[in-house]
Motif scaffolding. Structure first.
Motif, PDB file in Angstrom:
ATOM      1  N   LYS A  39      -0.746   7.884  -4.602  1.00  0.00           N
ATOM      2  CA  LYS A  39       0.311   7.009  -5.106  1.00  0.00           C
ATOM      3  C   LYS A  39       1.635   7.354  -4.421  1.00  0.00           C
ATOM      4  CE  LYS A  39      -0.202   5.330  -9.210  1.00  0.00           C
ATOM      5  NZ  LYS A  39       0.029   3.892  -9.097  1.00  0.00           N
TER       6      LYS A  39
ATOM      7  N   HIS B  29       1.404   6.124  -0.728  1.00  0.00           N
ATOM      8  CA  HIS B  29       1.479   4.667  -0.596  1.00  0.00           C
ATOM      9  C   HIS B  29       2.888   4.165  -0.933  1.00  0.00           C
ATOM     10  CE1 HIS B  29      -0.260   0.737  -0.128  1.00  0.00           C
ATOM     11  NE2 HIS B  29       0.102   0.358  -1.345  1.00  0.00           N
TER      12      HIS B  29
ATOM     13  N   LEU C  45       0.549   2.540   5.754  1.00  0.00           N
ATOM     14  CA  LEU C  45       0.600   1.872   4.447  1.00  0.00           C
ATOM     15  C   LEU C  45      -0.744   1.215   4.127  1.00  0.00           C
ATOM     16  CD1 LEU C  45       2.413   1.088   2.076  1.00  0.00           C
ATOM     17  CD2 LEU C  45       3.103  -0.938   3.336  1.00  0.00           C
TER      18      LEU C  45
ATOM     19  N   LYS D  24      -9.067  -2.389 -13.956  1.00  0.00           N
ATOM     20  CA  LYS D  24      -7.957  -2.819 -13.106  1.00  0.00           C
ATOM     21  C   LYS D  24      -8.509  -3.403 -11.810  1.00  0.00           C
ATOM     22  CE  LYS D  24      -4.130  -0.151 -12.318  1.00  0.00           C
ATOM     23  NZ  LYS D  24      -3.401   0.980 -11.694  1.00  0.00           N
TER      24      LYS D  24
ATOM     25  N   MET E 116       0.282  -8.733  -1.892  1.00  0.00           N
ATOM     26  CA  MET E 116       0.644  -7.456  -1.273  1.00  0.00           C
ATOM     27  C   MET E 116      -0.181  -7.184  -0.020  1.00  0.00           C
ATOM     28  SD  MET E 116       0.312  -3.653  -2.931  1.00  0.00           S
ATOM     29  CE  MET E 116      -1.373  -3.907  -3.430  1.00  0.00           C
TER      30      MET E 116
HETATM   31  C1  HEM Z   1      -2.066  -3.367   3.528  1.00  0.00           C
HETATM   32  C2  HEM Z   1      -2.836  -3.351   2.544  1.00  0.00           C
HETATM   33  C3  HEM Z   1      -2.506  -2.789   1.183  1.00  0.00           C
HETATM   34  C4  HEM Z   1      -3.443  -2.319   0.302  1.00  0.00           C
HETATM   35  C5  HEM Z   1      -4.942  -2.279   0.516  1.00  0.00           C
HETATM   36  C6  HEM Z   1      -2.751  -1.880  -0.884  1.00  0.00           C
HETATM   37  C7  HEM Z   1      -3.373  -1.380  -2.020  1.00  0.00           C
HETATM   38  C8  HEM Z   1      -2.743  -1.031  -3.185  1.00  0.00           C
HETATM   39  C9  HEM Z   1      -3.380  -0.698  -4.435  1.00  0.00           C
HETATM   40  C10 HEM Z   1      -4.875  -0.639  -4.660  1.00  0.00           C
HETATM   41  C11 HEM Z   1      -2.414  -0.431  -5.347  1.00  0.00           C
HETATM   42  C12 HEM Z   1      -2.622  -0.058  -6.821  1.00  0.00           C
HETATM   43  C13 HEM Z   1      -2.649   1.413  -7.001  1.00  0.00           C
HETATM   44  C14 HEM Z   1      -2.784   1.784  -8.453  1.00  0.00           C
HETATM   45  O1  HEM Z   1      -2.869   0.905  -9.309  1.00  0.00           O
HETATM   46  O2  HEM Z   1      -2.815   2.959  -8.761  1.00  0.00           O
HETATM   47  C15 HEM Z   1      -1.151  -0.585  -4.686  1.00  0.00           C
HETATM   48  C16 HEM Z   1       0.061  -0.356  -5.271  1.00  0.00           C
HETATM   49  C17 HEM Z   1       1.270  -0.503  -4.627  1.00  0.00           C
HETATM   50  N1  HEM Z   1       1.481  -1.046  -3.362  1.00  0.00           N
HETATM   51 FE1  HEM Z   1       0.052  -1.577  -2.045  1.00  0.00          FE
HETATM   52  N2  HEM Z   1      -1.399  -2.062  -0.704  1.00  0.00           N
HETATM   53  C18 HEM Z   1      -1.199  -2.630   0.547  1.00  0.00           C
HETATM   54  C19 HEM Z   1       0.024  -2.997   1.100  1.00  0.00           C
HETATM   55  C20 HEM Z   1       1.255  -2.780   0.496  1.00  0.00           C
HETATM   56  C21 HEM Z   1       2.532  -3.191   1.038  1.00  0.00           C
HETATM   57  C22 HEM Z   1       2.724  -3.959   2.341  1.00  0.00           C
HETATM   58  C23 HEM Z   1       3.495  -2.763   0.180  1.00  0.00           C
HETATM   59  C24 HEM Z   1       5.002  -2.895   0.247  1.00  0.00           C
HETATM   60  C25 HEM Z   1       5.726  -3.010   1.312  1.00  0.00           C
HETATM   61  C26 HEM Z   1       2.824  -2.091  -0.907  1.00  0.00           C
HETATM   62  C27 HEM Z   1       3.471  -1.510  -1.988  1.00  0.00           C
HETATM   63  C28 HEM Z   1       2.833  -1.021  -3.113  1.00  0.00           C
HETATM   64  C29 HEM Z   1       3.515  -0.434  -4.225  1.00  0.00           C
HETATM   65  C30 HEM Z   1       5.019  -0.202  -4.327  1.00  0.00           C
HETATM   66  C31 HEM Z   1       2.550  -0.117  -5.178  1.00  0.00           C
HETATM   67  C32 HEM Z   1       2.776   0.532  -6.561  1.00  0.00           C
HETATM   68  C33 HEM Z   1       2.717   2.024  -6.464  1.00  0.00           C
HETATM   69  C34 HEM Z   1       1.320   2.548  -6.354  1.00  0.00           C
HETATM   70  O3  HEM Z   1       0.540   2.326  -7.271  1.00  0.00           O
HETATM   71  O4  HEM Z   1       1.012   3.169  -5.328  1.00  0.00           O
HETATM   72  N3  HEM Z   1       1.467  -2.129  -0.678  1.00  0.00           N
HETATM   73  N4  HEM Z   1      -1.384  -0.973  -3.363  1.00  0.00           N
END
Ligand code: HEM
Lengths: 509, 376
Positions: free
Chosen positions: A185, A188, A236, A254, A397
């Motif tokens: 977390k 990411h 990312l 989820k 996202m």
């Molecule tokens: C490229 C493919 C991406 C994948 C596969 C992905 C996957 C994920 C997943 C599975 C979560 C949920 C995590 C949880 O519930 O614990 C998450 C949360 C999040 N993502 Fe992404 N994401 C991607 C791209 C991005 C991008 C481009 C951004 C912003 C510029 C972003 C920002 C965030 C943020 C801020 C969270 C909430 C914090 C967290 O739970 O880590 N993500 N992402």
């Protein structure tokens, strides 16, 4: 006002303040490193242009930082004000990272922030550079500790429940701090900040190039921004993939909501694009999607690292699936009620001073502890998170994540190999991608937090139990005050920011 | 090494750390005090800018200490964090609002196109420096005067008044501490400006201000001391049962001679610092003041939590009152946190170093007029 309304208002208020706060945090995380890189280039080359470039981006950093601090203060205290029950139930675990954040990170950030801004003529160039790096490290460190706390809510580890105090107590600090969910977390989230920082620098530089102003400064900034952006956007996506793996392992409901998966399957495909069927109900035979494009096997691979693996759907989680050893929600609710009863019997026995009975009930409680929170629910369907919100946020996202990788690659190619000023389309794309970064990040938080519903702490404490008994009227009022105040401050920030940008690199600071 | 301490010793250690943070925070309130002087002390724009820039390099320290204070309470005394913040909702939110507006004001005040105008941001600073301090004083004073809450079997708080904390504003005694803090903050601000700004006519005005505010501070502070030492307090016995005891805080003072010395020494140092400021315009007054405030405030906090005293008394359900023993984190958490706290001296060291490096040269008019420097 009834208490249900109060919970919903507290949720709304937390969402509002968190969304506002996260409009400013990512830029702090990302821009601080970009500035540090620029200043390093200045110190290495001695080229005064780099100093001007550093100072320009630094002045924008300060405008953003101030409002980030302002909106962050409330986040810390809101656990107490609006989630008092939660604060007691988990305070023994949750409070520690928060305090450590203060000791380790905030002071580093704020002390060296002052040096970074006011110290140009007061301290040596080396010490100044060090301060700039320390601001970046400090702000990223502070993100670590709060994400440890958040990671724990998604996947509680390192503790045991103490019936005498009716709370969870920490057993192993390192299990909490280094939990895989917390670590991924962190990675990411900070990576999303780096990408947003890079989008900001590249987008604004593109604007200068479109206006044919400040060409040298803008091009140099663009090279730094796009390089940083390409590397971090790849990271990312990689860290997002690992996040999805963790979600599948620890929060199957989820994941199912994120993917609109009702019936679990082996060799499950990943929905690349889809429109949910609004008439679909749990257990009926309606199709899940009105239209969708699926990438075969991908979901099994993503979630379990194996093409043949079974990915649980919402129906499996609600009704149970004996074939794959998934208990039904009704069973878990029944277990949870046994646990709650045992807790209450434990208390009774304690009052009576009946030690054997206390031990007996504690044993019952511990065997059913993993379903403890389910005891607060009545209907199995209550365990499902909002599907549409989770699904669309996740897909927005991910799609944007792919777009950013392409964008940075394009920009880098055109600025290094071609005269980018002759490709306005690329420049406009960069400019208009600034807001997209924010949208992606907020969508990510919606996935993480809305997708966790109905839990405040996965399987242990439902959201409606976590809230302070405040009465809806109080929270409705404070919600309104926050909405007004933060909106006014946001408008001020944007106006100041735009003016400062238009003054350009030579415009003083 | 901390694992060897008993649970009670750890709880006491953490109460001492919280008390120390409270002392540091009250000292850093010189920033608030300075903000409350923005409309009366300076005679022109340049002077005002000098004050704001002098404070502007330090405000984040105070702010961060407040944040740490909240975090330390959450970690070490989570039941207090949950009960007071959740219960006295409106007082705490009002305080937070006062601090939110502070955080943007230094940076945005002089910026072009700043939407609200320079005056508004200065008003924000003024509100933070006056109302913010007074509200904090009232909130802290409830540790002596008590609050109306009870805890259910899950230790979830139920607040027993509809005003959700604002009822504390209707207890006149709470204003003794509130105004003591308000005037004290202005006094420290004066001493701080003397040490940090080089401007002769401003110095004369600061000396006058110090004299006036000393005369206002003393009655409130003496009144506060008289109140707490004459009032009854909330004691608990070895089995944890809380009862009301006459002259509790006075007997704590007599039972804890080290604490008594701390408070006495603290007060003397504050008076010495004021003498140095009022009569000598001395640049070192602020240091003496700092040590004095930290000692006195820490001592007063120790009176609240030590010697079997409930530090957050409940007026409506006596047995729900919070003590350092029934509201703390677990033995394990307090131990782990104690290891982390070992870093604090290191943090203080780099803060001091950065402060020293940045303050080697006083602020003067030339610097404020120099456009090549970043300022607020
Ligand atoms: C490229 C493919 C991406 C994948 C596969 C992905 C996957 C994920 C997943 C599975 C979560 C949920 C995590 C949880 O519930 O614990 C998450 C949360 C999040 N993502 Fe992404 N994401 C991607 C791209 C991005 C991008 C481009 C951004 C912003 C510029 C972003 C920002 C965030 C943020 C801020 C969270 C909430 C914090 C967290 O739970 O880590 N993500 N992402």
């Amino acid at each position: 006002m009834n208490e249900l309304a109060s919970v919903d208002w507290s949720r709304a208020q937390f969402a509002l303040t968190a969304i506002y706060h996260f409009l400013f945090v990512p830029l702090t995380l990302g821009l601080s490193f970009i500035i540090a890189i620029m200043e390093t280039l200045y110190i290495k080359t001695g080229d005064a242009h780099w100093k001007k470039i550093t100072q320009f981006w630094m002045s924008l950093f300060a405008i953003n930082f101030a409002i980030g601090v302002a909106t962050g203060l409330i986040m810390e205290f809101e656990f107490g004000t609006n989630w008092a029950n939660y604060s007691w139930f988990v305070g023994d675990i949750f409070g520690a990272p928060l305090a450590i954040e203060g000791i380790l990170a905030f002071f580093m950030e704020s002390t060296f922030f002052a040096v970074m801004f006011f110290g140009w003529n007061k301290v040596s160039p080396k010490f100044h550079l060090l301060s700039t790096w320390l601001v970046a490290i400090g702000s990223n460190l502070s993100a670590f500790w709060i994400l440890v706390a958040n990671g724990w809510m998604q996947y509680p580890v390192g503790m045991h429940f103490n019936p005498a105090t009716a709370r969870n107590e920490m057993e192993n600090f390192f299990d909490v701090a280094l939990s895989p969910v917390a670590v991924i977390k962190f990675l990411h989230t900070v990576a999303s900040g780096y990408v947003i920082g890079a989008l900001f620098v590249v987008g604004i530089s593109a604007w200068f190039l479109l206006k044919k102003k400040e060409l040298l400064f803008a091009k140099r900034s663009m090279v730094v921004g796009a390089t940083f952006g390409l590397i971090t956007s790849l990271f990312l996506a990689f860290s997002g993939d690992e996040s999805a793996y963790q979600v599948t392992q620890h929060q199957p409901a989820k994941l199912a909501a994120m993917e609109g998966l009702y019936k679990g399957e082996s060799r499950a495909g990943l929905i690349a694009f889809g429109i949910l069927n609004p008439n679909k109900k749990l257990g009926d035979n309606e199709p899940e999607f009105l239209g969708d494009i699926e990438i075969p096997y991908m979901l099994s691979l993503l979630g379990h690292r194996h093409v043949d693996a079974f990915v649980a759907g919402l129906e499996d989680l609600v009704y149970g699936n004996p074939l794959h050893n998934i208990p039904s929600a009704s069973e878990r609710i029944a277990n949870g009620k046994i646990a709650l009863q045992a807790l209450s019997d434990f208390r009774e026995a304690k009052k009576m001073g009946d030690a054997p009975k206390m031990r007996e009930n504690e044993a019952i409680l511990q065997t059913h502890m993993k379903d403890f929170g389910y005891g607060y629910f009545e209907k199995p369907e209550q365990i499902i998170p909002p599907i549409a919100l989770s699904f669309y946020s996740f897909h927005i996202m991910v799609s944007l994540g792919m777009w950013f990788i392409a964008l940075f690659a394009l920009v880098l190619f055109y600025i290094l190999k071609r005269d980018i000023t002759r490709y306005p389309l690329v420049l406009y794309a960069a400019l208009w991608s600034i807001p997209l970064g924010y949208i992606a990040a907020e969508a990510g938080w919606i996935v993480a937090e809305v997708g966790r519903q109905p839990w405040a702490i996965q399987d242990l404490m439902p959201t409606h139990i976590a809230a302070t008994h405040l009465g809806g009227g109080n929270v409705a009022l404070s919600f309104t005050l926050f909405a007004i105040l933060f909106t006014v401050l946001l408008i001020a920030e944007i106006k100041i920011m735009l003016r400062q940008i238009s003054k350009g690199f030579e415009g003083g600071h | 090494m901390f694992e060897l301490l008993s649970f009670l010793q750890l709880q006491q250690l953490w109460w001492m750390i919280v008390s120390l943070l409270a002392g540091l925070f009250v000292f850093l309130m010189f920033i608030q005090g300075g903000q409350s002087l923005l409309f009366s002390l300076p005679e022109n724009e340049v002077e005002k800018s000098m004050l704001i820039n002098s404070l502007g390099r330090k405000w984040e320290l105070g702010f961060t200490t407040l944040v740490l204070f909240g975090g330390a309470l959450f970690a070490a005394f989570p039941l207090f964090y949950a009960t007071s913040f959740g219960g006295a909702y409106w007082v705490w939110l009002a305080i937070l609002f006062c601090f939110i507006i502070q955080a943007v004001s230094y940076e945005y005040r002089k910026k072009e196109n700043n939407f609200l105008g320079q005056k508004t941001y200065e008003m924000f600073l003024y509100i933070n420096g006056s109302l913010g301090v007074i509200l904090l004083g009232v909130a802290l004073s409830t540790l002596f005067s008590g609050a109306s809450f009870h805890l259910d079997e899950n230790f979830f708080v139920q607040w027993d008044t509809n005003l959700r904390g604002l009822e504390a504003l209707f207890i006149p005694q709470n204003y003794l501490l509130a105004f003591s803090l308000f005037f004290l903050a202005r006094l420290s601000a004066g001493l701080y400006f003397l040490s940090n700004i080089n401007h002769a006519s401003l110095h004369v005005r600061i000396q006058k201000m110090l004299l006036k505010n000393t005369l206002l501070f003393l009655p409130f502070f003496l009144g506060f001391l008289a109140w707490i030492f004459l009032k009854e307090g909330f004691a608990y016995d070895t089995s944890g049962v809380v009862h009301i005891e006459a002259y509790k805080y006075l007997s704590n003072l007599l039972a804890l001679p080290v604490v008594a010395v701390m408070i006495l020494l603290g007060v003397v140092l504050v008076l010495v610092a004021l003498y140095l400021g009022i009569f000598k315009a001395n640049v070192h007054g602020i240091k003496v003041m700092g040590v004095g405030i930290v000692l006195a405030v820490m001592g007063i906090f120790l009176l609240l939590g030590f010697n079997q005293t409930a530090f957050y008394p409940s007026l409506s359900a006596l047995q729900s009152s919070l003590t350092i023993e029934n509201s703390s984190g677990s033995h394990y958490t307090l131990t782990a946190m104690s290891y982390v706290a070992l870093i604090i001296p290191f943090v203080l060291a780099y803060i001091t170093y950065a402060w020293y490096a940045m303050d080697k040269k006083d602020i003067d008019e030339a610097e404020i007029r120099d456009a090549s420097e970043h300022h607020y």
